[in-house]
Design a protein around this motif. Structure first.
Motif, PDB file in Angstrom:
ATOM      1  N   PHE A  26       1.089  -1.269  -0.428  1.00  0.00           N
ATOM      2  CA  PHE A  26       0.412   0.192   0.428  1.00  0.00           C
ATOM      3  C   PHE A  26       0.827   1.465   0.016  1.00  0.00           C
ATOM      4  N   PHE A  27       1.945   1.350   0.705  1.00  0.00           N
ATOM      5  CA  PHE A  27       2.857   2.467   0.980  1.00  0.00           C
ATOM      6  C   PHE A  27       2.869   2.335  -0.701  1.00  0.00           C
ATOM      7  N   VAL A  28       3.538   1.510  -1.622  1.00  0.00           N
ATOM      8  CA  VAL A  28       4.416   1.832  -2.660  1.00  0.00           C
ATOM      9  C   VAL A  28       3.047   2.089  -3.724  1.00  0.00           C
ATOM     10  N   ILE A  29       1.468   1.529  -3.648  1.00  0.00           N
ATOM     11  CA  ILE A  29       0.659   2.143  -4.602  1.00  0.00           C
ATOM     12  C   ILE A  29       0.470   3.541  -4.435  1.00  0.00           C
ATOM     13  N   ILE A  30       0.034   4.714  -3.141  1.00  0.00           N
ATOM     14  CA  ILE A  30       0.300   5.614  -2.690  1.00  0.00           C
ATOM     15  C   ILE A  30       1.097   6.495  -2.856  1.00  0.00           C
ATOM     16  N   VAL A  31       2.423   6.011  -3.120  1.00  0.00           N
ATOM     17  CA  VAL A  31       3.512   6.559  -3.633  1.00  0.00           C
ATOM     18  C   VAL A  31       3.352   6.819  -4.818  1.00  0.00           C
ATOM     19  N   ALA A  32       2.798   5.077  -5.734  1.00  0.00           N
ATOM     20  CA  ALA A  32       2.707   5.887  -7.575  1.00  0.00           C
ATOM     21  C   ALA A  32       1.561   7.423  -7.830  1.00  0.00           C
ATOM     22  N   VAL A  33       0.878   6.897  -6.904  1.00  0.00           N
ATOM     23  CA  VAL A  33      -0.126   7.614  -6.976  1.00  0.00           C
ATOM     24  C   VAL A  33      -0.009   9.040  -7.455  1.00  0.00           C
ATOM     25  N   ALA A  34       1.162   9.316  -5.858  1.00  0.00           N
ATOM     26  CA  ALA A  34       1.321  10.879  -5.533  1.00  0.00           C
ATOM     27  C   ALA A  34       2.419  11.310  -6.642  1.00  0.00           C
ATOM     28  N   ALA A 305      -6.941  -8.127   9.140  1.00  0.00           N
ATOM     29  CA  ALA A 305      -5.098  -7.335   8.744  1.00  0.00           C
ATOM     30  C   ALA A 305      -4.733  -6.616   7.837  1.00  0.00           C
ATOM     31  N   VAL A 306      -5.269  -7.033   6.463  1.00  0.00           N
ATOM     32  CA  VAL A 306      -5.422  -5.918   5.040  1.00  0.00           C
ATOM     33  C   VAL A 306      -5.614  -5.029   5.579  1.00  0.00           C
ATOM     34  N   LEU A 307      -6.898  -4.544   6.307  1.00  0.00           N
ATOM     35  CA  LEU A 307      -6.836  -2.826   6.610  1.00  0.00           C
ATOM     36  C   LEU A 307      -6.174  -2.328   7.308  1.00  0.00           C
ATOM     37  N   LYS A 308      -5.641  -3.536   8.452  1.00  0.00           N
ATOM     38  CA  LYS A 308      -4.525  -2.294   9.082  1.00  0.00           C
ATOM     39  C   LYS A 308      -3.309  -2.364   8.003  1.00  0.00           C
ATOM     40  N   GLY A 309      -2.855  -3.060   7.798  1.00  0.00           N
ATOM     41  CA  GLY A 309      -1.969  -2.990   6.659  1.00  0.00           C
ATOM     42  C   GLY A 309      -2.182  -1.180   5.861  1.00  0.00           C
ATOM     43  N   MET A 310      -3.349  -2.061   5.004  1.00  0.00           N
ATOM     44  CA  MET A 310      -3.319  -0.537   4.663  1.00  0.00           C
ATOM     45  C   MET A 310      -2.974   0.867   4.976  1.00  0.00           C
ATOM     46  N   LEU A 311      -4.025   1.049   6.612  1.00  0.00           N
ATOM     47  CA  LEU A 311      -3.441   1.801   7.452  1.00  0.00           C
ATOM     48  C   LEU A 311      -2.169   2.690   7.694  1.00  0.00           C
ATOM     49  N   ILE A 312      -1.642   1.450   7.748  1.00  0.00           N
ATOM     50  CA  ILE A 312      -0.415   1.648   7.971  1.00  0.00           C
ATOM     51  C   ILE A 312       1.084   2.319   6.419  1.00  0.00           C
ATOM     52  N   GLY A 313       0.372   1.971   6.344  1.00  0.00           N
ATOM     53  CA  GLY A 313       0.943   1.707   4.399  1.00  0.00           C
ATOM     54  C   GLY A 313       0.630   3.335   3.756  1.00  0.00           C
ATOM     55  N   ASN A 314      -0.508   3.892   3.865  1.00  0.00           N
ATOM     56  CA  ASN A 314      -0.687   4.801   3.291  1.00  0.00           C
ATOM     57  C   ASN A 314      -0.256   6.139   4.526  1.00  0.00           C
ATOM     58  N   ALA A 315      -0.422   5.961   5.571  1.00  0.00           N
ATOM     59  CA  ALA A 315       0.151   6.958   7.066  1.00  0.00           C
ATOM     60  C   ALA A 315       2.298   7.412   6.476  1.00  0.00           C
ATOM     61  N   LEU A 316       2.582   6.006   6.334  1.00  0.00           N
ATOM     62  CA  LEU A 316       3.980   6.123   5.696  1.00  0.00           C
ATOM     63  C   LEU A 316       4.033   6.908   4.338  1.00  0.00           C
ATOM     64  N   ALA A 317       3.112   6.518   3.608  1.00  0.00           N
ATOM     65  CA  ALA A 317       3.100   7.319   2.127  1.00  0.00           C
ATOM     66  C   ALA A 317       2.903   8.660   2.472  1.00  0.00           C
ATOM     67  N   PHE A 318       1.519   8.538   3.652  1.00  0.00           N
ATOM     68  CA  PHE A 318       1.755  10.079   3.649  1.00  0.00           C
ATOM     69  C   PHE A 318       3.392  11.082   3.881  1.00  0.00           C
ATOM     70  N   LEU A 319       3.405  10.750   4.664  1.00  0.00           N
ATOM     71  CA  LEU A 319       4.716  10.719   5.610  1.00  0.00           C
ATOM     72  C   LEU A 319       5.697  11.141   4.957  1.00  0.00           C
ATOM     73  N   PHE A 320       6.244  10.510   3.528  1.00  0.00           N
ATOM     74  CA  PHE A 320       6.765  10.275   2.624  1.00  0.00           C
ATOM     75  C   PHE A 320       6.807  11.716   1.584  1.00  0.00           C
ATOM     76  N   CYS A 321       5.549  12.097   1.224  1.00  0.00           N
ATOM     77  CA  CYS A 321       5.134  12.810   0.230  1.00  0.00           C
ATOM     78  C   CYS A 321       5.605  13.902   1.246  1.00  0.00           C
ATOM     79  N   LEU A 322       4.887  14.057   2.100  1.00  0.00           N
ATOM     80  CA  LEU A 322       4.571  15.518   3.323  1.00  0.00           C
ATOM     81  C   LEU A 322       6.212  15.578   3.239  1.00  0.00           C
ATOM     82  N   ILE A 323       7.228  15.178   3.548  1.00  0.00           N
ATOM     83  CA  ILE A 323       8.774  15.654   3.411  1.00  0.00           C
ATOM     84  C   ILE A 323       9.346  15.475   1.788  1.00  0.00           C
ATOM     85  N   GLN A 324       9.586  14.568   1.444  1.00  0.00           N
ATOM     86  CA  GLN A 324       9.537  14.761  -0.065  1.00  0.00           C
ATOM     87  C   GLN A 324       8.834  16.634  -0.884  1.00  0.00           C
ATOM     88  N   GLY A 325       7.261  16.330  -0.166  1.00  0.00           N
ATOM     89  CA  GLY A 325       7.063  17.583  -0.552  1.00  0.00           C
ATOM     90  C   GLY A 325       7.415  19.666  -0.087  1.00  0.00           C
TER      91      GLY A 325
END
Length: 385
Positions: A26-34, A305-325
Motif C-alpha cells: 500500500f505504501f508503494v501504491i500510494i507513492v506511485a499515485v502521488a 489484517a489487510v485494513l491495518k496494513g493499508m492504514l499503516i502503508g497510507n500513513a507512511l506514504a503520506f509522511l514520505f510525500c510530506l517530507i518530499q513535498g
C-alpha cells in the motif's frame, strides 16, 4: 453475524510477514499515485505557464513583425462561459536576439500582466540562457528585435526561472505586457495572442475546449474573429502528454503488481491459519456452521489484517510525500524528467480509488484458500477429550 464477530475476536492473524508485505504494498501504491499526479500537475502547469492551455492567435503572419489582435474579443463572454475555462490572459511575444560580449543567442520575449517584478524594463530569464550567456540577476540583457527596422532594448534581469521545456531553440524571456506593447508601437488594446487558462484539464478536455472555442470564433459575425487560429497545449506538445499517459499506465501496473504481491502473501498467511485451526474448523462444522460461513469468518480475519496494513502503508506514504513535498529530497535531471525533483501531489479520489481497488482485490484473492475448508472432515479433525 454475531457469532462470526465473536469468533473472529478470539482468533488472531499470525502472518506478521504477510501483514508487513501488505503495508509495504500500500505504501508503494500510494507513492506511485502521488508521484504520477505530481508529475501531471507540475508539467501541465509548467506548459500552461509557457504557452497557456489554449492559445488564440491571428492566422496571418506579418513576416518578422508581429501581427496585432484585439485584447478583448466580442465572443469573450461565450469563451469564459465554457465549463473549465478560468480566464483569458493577454500576451505579446516576439522573437529577439540577445548579446553578451561575443555570445549571441535567439530567444522569445513574452510579455504578460504581472509576470515580472522590479522597476524599468525588467525581465526574468531562463536558467539555460543564464548558463549560455553568463548573465545573472542584477545584470543587463541587451536584446535586438529584427523587423522593418532593428530595435534594441536593454532589459534589467530581476529573476531567473526554469521552464518545463528549456531547449536551446525555445528559450522564453518573460517581460511586462506594457513594455512589449510599447516596443511594437501598439496601444493597450492590442496583443499578439490570448492564452486561455483551463482548470485541471486532461488532453481530451483541452482538445474539446479547443474545438468549442474554434467553433465560437468561426461562426462569429465579427470578421476579425474569423481570422483567428486556436490550438491547445495538448496539440502543441503531444510528446509531453503522451509521456504523462505512460506514467498513468505505469501506475496501473504498479497497482496490479502490488495487489498481487500483497494478495499472495495474505494467502500464505491465511493458509497457515487454516492449517493451525483445523480442529476449530472441524468443531464449527460439527456444530452446524456452513463451509461458506466458516470461510467468510477467516476471510474477515484476514481482511482486518489487510485494513491495518493499508492504514499503516497510507500513513507512511503520506509522511514520505510530506517530507518530499517540503524538502525536495529526491532530485531529478530536468533534461530527462522536465523537473528538478520528484513532484508529489495527493489526489483524494485517486488515493481512495487505489485503496479500495487494492483492498477489494486482496480480499478476493483470500477466498482461494478459504475454498479448501469444504475438504475438511469434522469426523477426522474433532478430538475427544
Amino acid at each position: 453475524m454475531v457469532v462470526d464477530s465473536f469468533i473472529s475476536r478470539k482468533i488472531k492473524f499470525k502472518g506478521n510477514i504477510a501483514a508487513v508485505a501488505t503495508a509495504v504494498s500500500f505504501f508503494v501504491i500510494i507513492v506511485a499515485v502521488a508521484v504520477s499526479s505530481g508529475f501531471r500537475h507540475s508539467i501541465r502547469d509548467g506548459v500552461a505557464a509557457m504557452t497557456g492551455d489554449i492559445r488564440i492567435t491571428p492566422y496571418v503572419s506579418g513576416g518578422q513583425d508581429p501581427v496585432p489582435m484585439p485584447r478583448h474579443l466580442p465572443s469573450e463572454d461565450k469563451i469564459l462561459a465554457i465549463p473549465g475555462v478560468v480566464e483569458i490572459v493577454p500576451v505579446v511575444s516576439r522573437a529577439g536576439i540577445v548579446k553578451n560580449g561575443e555570445i549571441v543567442h535567439g530567444v522569445i520575449v513574452k510579455g504578460t500582466p504581472d509576470q515580472v517584478g522590479g522597476d524599468g524594463l525588467a525581465v526574468s530569464i531562463p536558467h539555460r540562457l543564464a548558463e549560455i550567456t553568463g548573465l545573472q540577476a542584477g545584470e543587463d540583457l541587451t536584446t535586438y528585435f529584427v523587423g522593418e527596422k532593428v530595435r534594441a532594448r536593454k532589459f534589467h534581469i530581476t529573476a531567473e526561472h526554469r521552464d518545463i521545456i528549456e531547449t536551446d531553440d525555445n528559450l522564453l524571456v518573460y517581460a511586462r505586457l506594457e513594455d512589449m506593447q510599447r516596443l511594437n508601437g501598439w496601444d493597450s488594446t492590442s496583443v499578439s495572442q490570448l492564452e486561455v487558462k483551463v482548470k485541471n484539464a486532461s488532453p481530451k478536455v483541452l482538445k474539446d475546449i479547443e474545438a468549442h472555442i474554434g467553433y465560437i470564433l468561426s461562426t462569429s459575425p465579427d470578421e476579425d474573429e474569423n481570422g483567428l487560429y486556436v490550438i491547445s497545449s495538448a496539440r502543441s506538445y503531444p510528446q509531453i502528454f503522451d509521456w504523462l499517459g505512460l506514467l498513468d499506465v505505469n501506475v496501473l501496473i504498479v497497482l496490479i503488481l502490488m495487489t498481487l504481491v500483497a494478495g499472495f502473501n495474505m494467502i500464505s498467511g491465511l493458509l497457515v491459519m487454516l492449517l493451525r485451526d483445523i480442529p476449530l474448523i472441524g468443531t464449527l462444522k460439527a456444530l452446524g456452521m456452513q463451509d461458506r460461513a466458516i470461510g467468510r469468518l477467516f476471510v474477515r480475519i484476514g481482511a482486518e489484517a489487510v485494513l491495518k496494513g493499508m492504514l499503516i502503508g497510507n500513513a507512511l506514504a503520506f509522511l514520505f510525500c510530506l517530507i518530499q513535498g517540503t524538502t525536495h529530497l529526491i532530485k531529478l535531471d530536468p533534461a530527462n524528467y522536465f523537473v528538478s525533483f520528484v513532484p508529489v501531489h495527493l489526489p483524494f479520489w485517486g488515493i481512495l480509488g487505489a485503496d479500495i481497488a487494492a483492498f477489494a482485490g486482496i480480499v478476493l484473492l483470500m477466498w482461494l484458500p478459504a475454498l479448501s475448508i469444504s475438504k475438511i472432515d469434522p469426523a477426522e479433525t474433532v478430538k475427544a477429550d
